[in-house]
Design an enzyme around this catalytic site. Structure first.
Site, mmCIF file in Angstrom:
data_model
loop_
_atom_site.group_PDB
_atom_site.id
_atom_site.type_symbol
_atom_site.label_atom_id
_atom_site.label_comp_id
_atom_site.label_asym_id
_atom_site.label_seq_id
_atom_site.Cartn_x
_atom_site.Cartn_y
_atom_site.Cartn_z
ATOM 1 N N ARG A 90 0.825 -1.215 0.000
ATOM 2 C CA ARG A 90 0.000 0.000 0.000
ATOM 3 C C ARG A 90 0.858 1.265 0.000
ATOM 4 O O ARG A 90 0.470 2.288 -0.560
ATOM 5 C CB ARG A 90 -0.960 -0.015 1.187
ATOM 6 C CG ARG A 90 -2.108 -0.992 0.992
ATOM 7 C CD ARG A 90 -3.118 -0.948 2.114
ATOM 8 N NE ARG A 90 -4.338 -1.661 1.743
ATOM 9 C CZ ARG A 90 -5.384 -1.816 2.527
ATOM 10 N NH1 ARG A 90 -5.380 -1.304 3.753
ATOM 11 N NH2 ARG A 90 -6.447 -2.477 2.117
ATOM 12 N N GLY A 137 -9.824 -9.447 -1.605
ATOM 13 C CA GLY A 137 -8.723 -10.083 -0.883
ATOM 14 C C GLY A 137 -8.326 -11.453 -1.390
ATOM 15 O O GLY A 137 -7.181 -11.693 -1.774
ATOM 16 N N GLY A 188 -13.350 -3.825 -0.026
ATOM 17 C CA GLY A 188 -14.744 -3.420 0.104
ATOM 18 C C GLY A 188 -15.187 -2.397 -0.919
ATOM 19 O O GLY A 188 -16.291 -2.484 -1.460
ATOM 20 N N LYS A 190 -19.790 -18.111 -0.293
ATOM 21 C CA LYS A 190 -21.224 -17.962 -0.052
ATOM 22 C C LYS A 190 -21.929 -17.005 -1.012
ATOM 23 O O LYS A 190 -21.460 -15.899 -1.265
ATOM 24 C CB LYS A 190 -21.447 -17.482 1.387
ATOM 25 C CG LYS A 190 -20.994 -18.483 2.447
ATOM 26 C CD LYS A 190 -21.291 -17.962 3.844
ATOM 27 C CE LYS A 190 -20.923 -18.991 4.903
ATOM 28 N NZ LYS A 190 -21.250 -18.520 6.267
#
Length: 396
Positions: A36, A354, A377, A197
């Protein structure tokens, strides 16, 4: 594009409040992965080269408005300075006296890192007074933290309305890549969505079936779709209570003209362990005492054909249990095919999330993808079709 970049701003002699994401992993007081940090260097260097004074705003951990010594950004300063190759000063607060004094003392060629913005409650509450205290420190606001753009915080949203604002190089790259992938893409447009999921990616699937030409579903999610079609998936990870939802998504895809691709063959095993005894069977022939852990070679061949015919690819999530061999085979093979086509200029490939980044790195394919987002996100919310407060603020 509706937002300005550093090229649109007069930076010489200006203090540029630059929101970055340097929420990096720390072990024994040292940065263990500076990815980062590396990604913000083009922005910081371009501001310095233009005669500007970059003042870095960032969060670190979740101190919840309290001054938590273990979450001080001072621990990141040495790694930041080493990566930049020029001085980076540090201020013990991001507003008030310490910050003002540090900004006033900043010399040409130096950058300044301010203390964790989340040490103040006003940051996460998007408080106007806190944002005004930040704005008082500079002349220009530059947002280079796409990964935090889905948060309506003072340093990511409110501040953009108080100063002339622009996107930094990383933000610019992210927005340009995502616009190319979902805004006005070259078609056929294909998406790969994997992971455990369906319930965690409902918004994503709902948005994509209305936008992509073909949607490849893998991982545990694929088991849920197979089960929803009446196929016995044995002891596989599957959300049987999501069967109606899966059928709704299949119906919507058909209405939208989106072709959904599910595994036609699968790799099954009786235990989830590295090197476990396994076999490849048709997707509708999983033994009752076994679990599906990867897509099979026939499915990979079909995916490769889809990639070859595509112009644009969006990828989020692995096709199988990529963490352990041999259940990483489908993800590795498909990733390498996408990378090969991208390197040859035949495919625009954008990936993020991720597990996705980890899987593509493991496959050795990440370097040849057109763009890899590390935003997590924010990347997902963009793919879901949601408005990101930090981006909207720059646009306005």
């Amino acid at each position: 594009m509706a937002w300005k970049t550093l090229d649109d701003m007069e930076l010489d002699g200006k203090v540029v409040l630059t929101r970055v994401d340097i929420n990096v992993p720390i072990e024994n007081g040292k940065v263990t992965d500076d990815t980062r940090i590396q990604r913000i260097l083009p922005t910081v260097r371009d501001i310095l080269a233009a005669g500007g004074k970059p003042v870095l705003l960032a969060h670190f951990g979740r101190p919840k408005g309290q001054r938590v010594p273990d979450m001080s950004l001072s621990v990141v300063q040495p790694a930041l300075e080493a990566a930049l190759g020029s001085p980076v000063k540090f201020a013990e607060d991001c507003i008030g006296g310490p910050a003002k004094k540090a900004v006033a003392a900043l010399k040409s060629g130096e950058a300044l890192l301010l203390e964790n913005t989340r040490f103040h409650e006003g940051e996460t509450k998007n408080d106007g007074l806190f944002a005004a205290s930040l704005a008082a420190l500079g002349n220009i606001y530059c947002n280079d933290a796409f990964s935090a753009a889905h948060r309506a915080h003072a340093s990511t949203e409110a501040l953009a309305y108080l100063l002339p604002s622009c996107a930094g190089r990383l933000m610019q790259a992210e927005l340009s890549a995502l616009e190319a992938a979902l805004g006005d893409p070259e078609r056929p447009l294909v998406a790969v969505v994997g992971g455990a999921k369906v319930s965690t990616k409902l918004d994503l699937l709902g948005n994509l079936v209305g936008k992509v030409n073909q949607l490849i579903i893998g991982g545990g999610m694929a088991n849920t779709f197979l089960a929803a079609q009446g196929i016995d998936v044995g002891k596989s990870l599957a959300e049987h209570d999501m069967a109606d939802t899966a059928r709704d998504i299949l119906a919507k895809a058909e209405d939208e003209g989106c072709s959904i691709i599910l595994p036609s063959d699968v790799v099954v095993a009786r235990e989830f362990a590295a090197g476990a005894k396994n076999e490849t069977v048709a997707a509708d022939a999983c033994p009752a005492d076994a679990m599906i852990l990867d897509a099979g070679p026939e499915t990979v061949a079909r995916i490769s054909e889809v990639f070859e015919a595509a112009q644009t690819l969006i990828w989020n999530g692995p096709l199988g249990a990529f963490e352990i061999e041999p259940f990483d085979a489908a993800t590795n093979a498909a990733a390498k095919k996408a990378a090969e086509l991208s390197a040859a200029g035949q495919l625009v490939s954008v990936a993020g999330g991720g597990d996705t980044v980890a899987a593509l790195n493991k496959a050795g394919a990440a370097k040849d993808f057109t763009y890899i987002s590390t935003a997590g996100g924010a990347f997902l919310e963009w793919m879901e079709g949601k408005t990101l407060p930090g981006v909207a603020a720059l646009s306005e």
